[in-house]
Design an enzyme around this catalytic site. Structure first.
Site, short mmCIF file in Angstrom:
data_model
loop_
_atom_site.label_atom_id
_atom_site.label_comp_id
_atom_site.label_asym_id
_atom_site.label_seq_id
_atom_site.Cartn_x
_atom_site.Cartn_y
_atom_site.Cartn_z
N ASP A 285 92.40 67.19 -46.99
CA ASP A 285 92.71 66.60 -45.69
C ASP A 285 93.51 65.34 -45.98
O ASP A 285 93.52 64.83 -47.10
CB ASP A 285 91.43 66.29 -44.89
CG ASP A 285 91.74 66.08 -43.40
OD1 ASP A 285 92.93 65.89 -43.06
OD2 ASP A 285 90.81 66.10 -42.58
C1 BGC Z 1 92.98 65.62 -39.78
C2 BGC Z 1 93.47 67.02 -40.08
C3 BGC Z 1 94.96 67.09 -39.86
C4 BGC Z 1 95.64 66.07 -40.75
C5 BGC Z 1 97.14 66.05 -40.62
C6 BGC Z 1 93.77 64.58 -40.54
O1 BGC Z 1 93.45 63.30 -40.10
O2 BGC Z 1 91.63 65.52 -40.10
O3 BGC Z 1 92.81 67.93 -39.24
O4 BGC Z 1 95.42 68.38 -40.12
O5 BGC Z 1 95.15 64.78 -40.40
O6 BGC Z 1 97.55 65.48 -39.44
#
Ligand code: BGC
Length: 747
Positions: A285
């Site tokens: 993530d």
């Molecule tokens: C989120 C993810 C997301 C990623 C990219 C993160 O903060 O938890 O779900 O895909 O950001 O934006």
């Protein structure tokens, strides 16, 4: 606690482009037709093709494939980011080998940041709404629309597929997930991912694992009994992965059993790659990576959004032997294999104009399948447009729009936030966005002969006065939620409970339409005549709601999560909040370094174990407001003729009849009670089938039950185990309405 959002990202990308030398630009944008490479022969398997490429790659090329190119606030920006398509992640292409860039975009319920990038995308109903349809074909269409719009915009990887169970219904991302049951959630997410990947776009499932609350997500350490984890949260991922072969699994921010999810050998290697035989790649993530050697050995294949760990430091670790070459090659192989397996290499993305009207229609139809009729006293609904003379439409912004879910899932409305002047509605992190889909207009269009008046509800007495002078009052209530926060409570905000109570007291024909990401408490439930759960309804939400209100569509959705009576009934009456040392300091410029280095952990223990949602209320004998699987219709159904045929995959056969006067669809649900020796909650969902039936029609349905869904997870043997004994099988239209029952002996 927002983790930096990249609304300024495009500016930075443009700024970076000024720094680029011409040679870099031409190298990075050059496209090889790839046809001359041996691995472009589709006669080879994706694994064989990936192996051929890996053999040709230099160490630098491999390292380049292991990470993204940065994001404001979360990691430094690479000059090569100029070729990013403007999405959350970008992996640089390798023209020499004909390997295209990976252009990743968030796409939970539609493609994100389209407004910011000057493009269009459709907002589908939220993911939990998709789950409420219990319609696997609908899930596929949901994913297919996302895949098509990603391609049209120039992306080739989706960052959606959220499947964390609703263990904590105040989780601000409940709307992005698929409800509280692992079988429903796993099957639904798989159908969405299959729809996406059918467009030759890489799919993703997230957030692996046990990222069930937003509060302190970068620091929280989750502990849960291993068997319970395998039978609940992890089972949703297991089913999702085995039924869709997603390209990516996004490891989550939190720790599990002491280790960060993105460097957790148990989760990434032992369970995901060994037990489930996952063939794709694990991507962190955004800002969820914390190490080089530990993460690599644990099975994290790719770092996003930058290269804090998987850039130079990884290269040095490989050169010094601290990360074995074979381990690096496996990471790269997995990424390439996914690119071949999804067809992305053979059918590269080409931009096109999205089909806006088609998208709006898909969004409407999916929402129509997702609206749950929770209550309908004395057949208040559907309304008869020919007979109703006056309607009061009441509720915050019900004249202009419907609320949407926020965070990285946020889809930009085409003309901006409906509650702001046109063109002024750029979406901002943690700011509620209302989609321009107007309940007032849609209701006026349906009831052309009636006087339809609006009141915002700001003054409940004025709203009640309008309701008193109207035949029917329809209140649009809302509860907004977003990534980066948890709900303070399940109660409706802005004194809406008081508003509803006052309006209901003034008019006995009061209908409440709830726009929410998950369950809300309803102290007024007994006082109103009908309740619809519309979720976050997407681009065409108000037309779909109006079609249900006036009976053009017969509701057929069922709750994918329980509505409790009160928060006191939840396994955890309060969401555990992080102590100050576990919260990143948002004001310091290099907050990403602080997160990467690791924040002080704090503990959350899921001692309720496998008892998530209805399993908890069943086991604890707590009455609920609306049970899992509940949803009414404008017709009625009967169940008969249950036959269970034991065997490897036991077969459950029964007949469903539409006993009313309207065509409809019934979600038939099959639950099992395991033998006492299993010490499981009283029942679990083991299968379902949405059956379309004309008025008066009956159909015999057979559902084969996967033996895994009847099994317990044996931690010592590290496998699923079907205990010999007596199984109770129950069939019906909700977890609390199961007219058919039969006991069978399985061994
Ligand atoms: C989120 C993810 C997301 C990623 C990219 C993160 O903060 O938890 O779900 O895909 O950001 O934006």
């Amino acid at each position: 606690m927002p983790l930096l959002r990249p609304s300024q990202k495009l500016c930075l990308v443009l700024f970076c482009s000024l720094l680029l030398t011409p040679s870099l630009i031409s190298i990075a944008s050059a496209q090889s037709d790839g046809k001359s490479h041996a691995w472009m022969n589709t006669g080879f398997s994706p694994d064989e093709r990936a192996s051929m490429v890996v053999k040709e790659m230099t160490l630098d090329e491999k390292i380049q494939m292991m990470h993204g190119t940065g994001m404001v606030g979360l990691s430094p920006m690479s000059p090569l980011a100029v070729h990013s398509n403007g999405g959350a992640g970008y992996v640089v292409e390798i023209p020499r080998l004909g390997i295209p860039a990976i252009q990743m975009s968030d796409a939970a319920y539609g493609v994100r940041m389209s407004g910011e990038n000057g493009r269009y995308s459709t907002a589908l109903p939220s993911c939990v709404a998709g789950a409420a349809s219990w319609d696997l074909q609908g899930g596929f269409e949901y994913g297919a629309l996302i895949g098509r719009e990603l391609r049209a915009q120039g992306y080739n990887m989706s960052l959606g597929g959220g499947v964390n169970l609703t263990r904590e219904p105040r989780n601000g991302r409940t709307f992005e997930y698929m409800g509280e049951d692992p079988v429903l959630a796993g099957k639904m997410v798989a159908s969405v991912i299959r729809g996406i990947q059918a467009q030759h776009v890489l799919g993703d499932i997230k957030h692996y694992a046990l990222n069930d609350q937003e509060s302190g997500r970068n620091a929280v350490n989750i502990t849960i009994d291993k068997r319970a984890a395998r039978e609940s949260d992890l089972l949703a991922f297991e089913i999702g992965i085995e039924e869709s072969d997603p390209a990516g699994v996004m490891c989550s921010y939190n720790r599990v059993y002491g280790d960060y999810a993105c460097e957790n050998k148990y989760l990434l290697t032992e369970v995901l790659k060994k037990d489930w035989n996952f063939k794709g790649f694990v991507l962190s993530d955004w800002g969820g990576a914390h190490s080089v050697e530990k993460a690599s050995a644990a099975g994290m294949d790719h770092e996003q959004p930058g290269w804090i760990f998987y850039g130079d430091d990884l290269k040095k670790a490989v050169e010094s032997g601290k990360v074995p070459q074979a381990e690096l090659d496996d990471h790269v192989h997995r990424i390439l294999r996914a690119m071949f397996a999804t067809g992305l290499m053979d059918d590269p993305v080409q931009r096109s104009v999205p089909d806006v009207l088609g998208g709006l229609e898909v969004a409407r139809k999916l929402e129509e399948q997702s609206i749950v009729l929770l209550k309908n006293e004395k057949s208040q609904l559907p309304l008869d447009a020919a007979k109703v003379h006056s309607i009061a439409v009441i509720g915050p912004h019900a004249d202009v729009g419907m609320i949407s879910g926020g965070g990285s899932a946020q889809v930009d409305p085409p003309v901006g936030n409906a509650i702001l002047p046109p063109g002024k509605g750029q979406t901002r992190w943690l700011e509620p966005v209302w989609f321009p889909t107007s309940p007032l207009k849609s209701i006026r269009a349906k009831a052309a002969g009636a006087k339809v008046q609006f009141d915002s509800g700001a003054d409940p007495s004025a709203a009640a006065a309008l309701a008193k002078n109207s035949d029917v009052a329809i209140i649009f209530a809302y509860q907004w939620e977003s990534e980066g926060m948890d709900l303070p409570s399940l109660a409706l905000p802005e004194h809406q409970d008081d508003l509803i109570a006052k309006v209901a007291a003034a008019n006995p024909h009061t209908v409440v339409v709830v726009e929410s990401g998950g369950p809300v408490t309803m102290p007024w439930a007994d006082k109103v005549s009908a309740i619809l759960e519309a979720w976050f309804a997407g681009s065409s939400g108000s037309d779909a709601v109006a079609n249900v209100l006036f009976g053009d569509v017969n509701p057929s959705a069922k709750l994918p999560l329980t509505f409790p009576r009160s928060e006191a009934d939840l396994p955890h009456p309060k969401v555990v909040q992080p102590p100050p040392e576990s919260i990143p300091n948002d004001t310091q410029p290099e907050v990403w370094k602080q997160i990467a280095a690791g924040l002080a952990p704090f503990q959350v223990t899921y001692d309720e174990g496998v008892k998530v949602g209805y399993k908890w209320y069943d086991a604890e004998k707590k009455a609920v407001l609306f049970p899992f699987g509940h949803g009414l219709s404008y017709t009625t159904y009967s169940y008969s003729g249950l036959k269970v045929t034991p065997g490897k995959n036991p077969k459950v056969t029964f007949t469903v009849k539409n006993t009313g006067k309207r065509d409809g669809a019934e979600v038939a649900q099959i639950y099992a009670a395991l033998p006492a020796a299993a010490t499981e909650p009283p029942k679990r969902l083991v299968g379902f089938n949405k059956v379309w039936l004309k008025a008066g029609e009956s159909k015999e349905v057979t559902v084969e039950v996967n033996p895994k869904y009847l099994s317990i997870f044996n931690v010592e043997q590290n496998g699923w185990q079907l205990l010999p004994g007596e199984y109770g099988l129950m069939v019906g239209g909700s977890s609390e309405n199961l007219p058919l029952k039969q006991t069978v002996t399985l061994n």
